[in-house]
Design an enzyme around this catalytic site. Structure first.
Site, PDB file in Angstrom:
ATOM      1  N   GLY A   1       4.941   4.643  -4.303  1.00  0.00           N
ATOM      2  CA  GLY A   1       3.826   4.110  -3.596  1.00  0.00           C
ATOM      3  C   GLY A   1       2.879   3.138  -4.423  1.00  0.00           C
ATOM      4  O   GLY A   1       2.229   2.464  -3.719  1.00  0.00           O
TER       5      GLY A   1
ATOM      6  N   GLY B   1       0.786  -1.123   0.061  1.00  0.00           N
ATOM      7  CA  GLY B   1      -0.203  -0.014  -0.054  1.00  0.00           C
ATOM      8  C   GLY B   1       0.842   1.039   0.104  1.00  0.00           C
ATOM      9  O   GLY B   1       2.019   1.287   0.603  1.00  0.00           O
ATOM     10  N   CYS B   2       0.337   2.324  -0.470  1.00  0.00           N
ATOM     11  CA  CYS B   2       0.991   3.532  -0.668  1.00  0.00           C
ATOM     12  C   CYS B   2       1.591   4.135   0.675  1.00  0.00           C
ATOM     13  O   CYS B   2       2.757   4.621   0.833  1.00  0.00           O
ATOM     14  CB  CYS B   2       0.557   4.529  -1.268  1.00  0.00           C
ATOM     15  SG  CYS B   2      -1.062   5.082  -0.755  1.00  0.00           S
ATOM     16  N   PHE B   3       0.701   3.975   1.904  1.00  0.00           N
ATOM     17  CA  PHE B   3       0.945   4.647   3.067  1.00  0.00           C
ATOM     18  C   PHE B   3       2.186   3.701   3.810  1.00  0.00           C
ATOM     19  O   PHE B   3       3.082   4.207   4.086  1.00  0.00           O
ATOM     20  CB  PHE B   3      -0.202   4.588   3.936  1.00  0.00           C
ATOM     21  CG  PHE B   3      -1.196   5.875   3.363  1.00  0.00           C
ATOM     22  CD1 PHE B   3      -0.697   7.202   3.478  1.00  0.00           C
ATOM     23  CD2 PHE B   3      -2.386   5.504   2.975  1.00  0.00           C
ATOM     24  CE1 PHE B   3      -1.569   8.087   3.265  1.00  0.00           C
ATOM     25  CE2 PHE B   3      -3.402   6.644   2.821  1.00  0.00           C
ATOM     26  CZ  PHE B   3      -3.023   8.056   2.833  1.00  0.00           C
TER      27      PHE B   3
ATOM     28  N   THR C   1       4.348   2.047   2.487  1.00  0.00           N
ATOM     29  CA  THR C   1       5.619   1.994   1.919  1.00  0.00           C
ATOM     30  C   THR C   1       6.409   3.085   2.548  1.00  0.00           C
ATOM     31  O   THR C   1       7.491   2.700   2.881  1.00  0.00           O
ATOM     32  CB  THR C   1       5.447   2.351   0.287  1.00  0.00           C
ATOM     33  OG1 THR C   1       4.763   1.270  -0.289  1.00  0.00           O
ATOM     34  CG2 THR C   1       6.806   2.706  -0.254  1.00  0.00           C
TER      35      THR C   1
END
EC number: 1.2.1.38
Lengths: 342, 342, 342, 342
Positions: C314, C145-147, C149
């Site tokens: 991300g 997930g982007c967060f 990462t």
């Protein structure tokens, strides 16, 4: 004795701005708030900035829920206000923020909007020559479109005084709220932030005939209009670059003198001092239009820049201003020339 | 009988916001407007949104130009207000929007700002326990910092009721106007648009001791504070994420009940209905703080989100609110909970 | 011999970013492009920035249209990739940009996403201890997930070296593209511009268990995670403020040394020189993560700021980076640490 | 054998964009980086997005530091490049990104810029009729202004084919980076976000004579030009609305056919399919110009919309494109038509 107002379309951007203004209007009390698909919701779900009205529940938009008010503001998609207005009674002041009653020519209506023309109401742009008088005591008001508001005020004095040829050119940079809360991909934040884009190019925007109607009336002859809106990454504001070919013998002094004369006593039109240029930030949330005029000598054109807030002077503030005239209040009641900046 | 107010620092963002509010304040008349390097300019050159004051000329900021007013608002860089205040006379209400008189501990002042501490004035955050009483009739007000305003209101009820451990964590996303009109490269539009960035990380921001002072007074014990400001691409607004470790036996119901009790009668603190979350857009230009509380059960923390306008409730609106108390006006006079959105 | 890749979900933001990167990847040829409701459209209608692919027509996303490729990138809503992957054959490299195969614990999946857990694939964050080795030659990749990462890279070295207590706190300011092209009112440009807002507060965001999984594996013990995402007015970028309580005896020098050691040879993790702070503008369109570390001595916490582009490192860049390892290419092939600024 | 390039003005926006492009140029090696007041700084302090060059130290901009390179790119304020170029030797390719060598008429130079005219160099807009041939093998290139780049390409085919009257009207909405890193109040983020403003109105902008020069050469007669730039809240991008009066007998089909013919083989000019309109987001960071043409029948005008990235095709990308021709490389080497969106 205060006046009681209903707002139809209270969950949208125009309706929200109207309520923001009515909350500080000393003579108007807010009555019914209605909506279409949002009926039954608390207003706070849709307009979290209107704290004092947060717990008001939205009714459905019908002639019944709107009945019993002195004023009804209709902030509805075009095509919806004619029928409701007909059922509201002639003693009620009906202010249509939509397009239905702006155009005089039924064939214009059919070409640009389609369907049957609902009729023509007094046009709510008091600063236009001849317009204010028709608003005193009227029971029906057609609020102008946001683009023609600034564009018409930008060039009307020049046309009225015969300073320019009947050929007007407008490019208007606009914030996104003019498109309403429509769930369209090109209006997503990810799409609009960092981007300028054109739409309705080549005379395809529905406000084009309204520009032509306003300027034609002022000029006393047909005015050719080229209008292009450009979408910019900001929620509010319209900055219009307006120009027209100068007639021989006209210079900047003559133009400036004319504009000063015309707008000197207008409470909401502010001609900036020479050297200052309008920005939409300076009119955010205010009912003011900021103007600056100049002459492009090489091109032989008058160029006028106009800034306004599309939701305030361009929609809801214009509506309140005209309603004030219709109701016999001071024209500026509840309205401000002070913007929120930065 | 209206009160006459001078504004020092009228060309800056805090000064401009103050004037925007004073223009609608029914009991205050705007007197001298002063500035430093902009003295001699028309106000309209710096604050084009304040149309009614456009032609007012800025005087120099001196004790002389500020004399003869009932209230003097000082919107100056830190370190400048102590000396001016000393020369203004004890009968004048002096409201310091800067940092000079916020901290109680002179050693805190020296560590964070340097130089001699100018003293401690009654703290202009009436919603903080014990604060309002000290503002009635006072002649000196220290307006809180924009970050501690929201952060303190976010956690004060929990600390006051002993619901959390004395360890507070704040990350505040802020618009750029908090940095003033400073001509610094990182504040250029090209740099800030499309970008989030951190600064003053690791307890390096000067508002940190003010957070600790406020919460320590409320909690009755030392509160450890971690605070990080994040610069976001918007002109105004602060959204603070505040959290603290829950004490055993505390649940969301108890917290919500406590916050409702504490803020129920506060005109400017608006606890949102469950399920709604604050946004800075909803408080733009308003004096409201929007709050929402929740419990992160897995992390064992209370989490509170607070939104405010850094220039209104966070600076100029807070100043007017406290000045109202000092002057004996209704606390809400001239202030609004209605934001400008979208 | 180039490798042929299909992209499912080519009309969305993650799919578009993937195509942008694949267009400059020297070893990968772009094959089928598929979509759901946009099938049949020209790609140019949805991704006007991808000029070289403008006339490619979108096929429907089915196992059939995706067959015959060496690599299939799935940029689909969660819940859709398990079934398609099962039909693609074990010799095909399947890279899932969605959430389906990230979590190891089926009960976590059921709690946060619901429905049956599709299984766990090698986790595509090569910079995480132990992760890179599992990606060499794999045929299945779960892109993080982007967060998580940025958040995981921000604190992993500290947890791995035992420098902090197992309690991590994250506030992540994010651009709007992370929410995809969803037509939701709160994602409209008019709503997001000028506004910061919180959502998924109190551990409610689905990326929370992924943070905990990553850090727990690194720390060798359960790590408590508090995570709050904040939506900011920008299309791209995540700026994470991460912190954790320092263990006794740890100072900034020790931390900096550790981070330098861990990230010295990482091509995409860039520890900034002391005194510089990350901004999302500096990583726009790049596969880099910019980090800065500091110690808040008063609060006793390590604070780390991490900036990345949610769509590149991300999502799509991370996918290409891991695919490079799986396919035996140099890890950096087709990827860049150079951002587009201002 | 690669070519070695120096960049003067490496700390500014144009210099930074040039370096971003040169970093992926397969035939050019980056040599000296120079600056004025920033000399001695690490490049990373000014261009944090250019990670691979972060530790390069900026030299002072002098003929000495720029010596010994095959190509020297000058990204300097106007008035500075003539003297330096004279000292660089005739065998060195000098590419001037500033205004000094664009205008053919010394009296134009004196009227618009003042001071002595430095001379006229081959004009780096290969897509303009007659321009490409003069760039092959040249040792001096004048890179066009960002506004005339898009505006000239928008109307050149119509003027070349005699489809319109010699009277061109341009309104260009531009991002803020075109103004450079100048520390001016009106360029602060707090001022530009949420605001559109006009400047250089009435033919006052220095790019006006460049528009007229380009179109006059193409039309074979003097073309009257009206040009207004509008500053919009975005870092990059120019969206130009261009129009001119149609000559009798011209219709949209004829125009579209002509534009398709002229631009069919141009690698960087992309005429969009009918019904699609340009946006600056789609060209961010790319060297492409997106065009759409239409006819406003009521107004009797051709209207063309052009979008480009002012820093890429409008400055640094245009510079590289022309340098490629001068150096005998493929025109598209190191350049892309792929933008970074959203």
């Amino acid at each position: 004795m205060t006046v009681k107002a209903a707002v139809a379309g209270a969950s949208g951007y125009a309706g929200g701005e109207l309520l923001r203004l009515l909350l500080v209007h000393p003579e108007i009390e807010i009555g019914a708030l209605t909506a279409a698909s949002s009926a039954g919701d608390r207003l706070g779900q849709h307009q979290p900035h209107l704290v004092p009205l947060a717990d008001r529940v939205l009714a459905e938009t019908t002639a019944e829920t709107l009945a019993g008010h002195d004023v009804v503001f209709l902030a509805l998609p075009h095509g919806h206000s004619g029928e409701i207005a007909a059922r509201l009674g002639e003693e009620v002041l009906v202010v249509d923020l939509g397009a239905d009653h702006r155009l005089r020519d039924a064939s214009d209506w059919q070409r640009w909007y389609g369907g049957e023309h609902a009729g023509t109401w007094p046009y709510g742009l008091p600063e236009l020559p001849g317009a204010r008088e028709k608003l005193y005591g009227t029971k029906r008001i057609a609020v102008p479109g946001c683009f023609p508001t600034g564009g018409s005020l930008a060039l009307a004095p020049a046309f009225a005084a015969g300073l320019v040829e009947p050929e007007a050119h407008f490019v208007s940079v606009t914030g996104t709220s003019g498109a309403g809360k429509s769930l369209k991909p090109h209006l997503l934040g990810s799409e609009v932030m960092g981007s300028a884009s054109a739409y309705g190019v080549g005379g395809a925007h529905r406000h084009t005939p309204e520009f032509a109607q306003n300027l034609g009336l002022v000029a006393g002859e047909r005015v050719t209009v080229s209008f292009t809106p450009v979408l910019a990454p900001m929620p509010r504001g319209i900055l219009t670059t307006a120009s027209a070919p100068l007639r021989a013998g006209t210079d900047l002094d003559a133009i400036r003198t004319e504009y000063e004369k015309v707008y000197h006593d207008e409470p909401f039109v502010h001609l900036l001092p020479a050297g200052s240029w309008p920005s939409t930030a300076a009119v955010l949330g205010s009912n003011a239009v900021h103007l600056q005029v100049t002459v492009d000598a090489d091109a032989g054109r008058l160029v006028v820049i106009a800034a306004l807030d599309n939701l305030t002077k361009g929609t809801a503030g214009g509506a309140v201003q005209s309603a004030n005239l219709a109701l016999g209040f001071e024209e500026t009641t509840g309205l401000s020339t002070v913007g929120v900046a930065p």
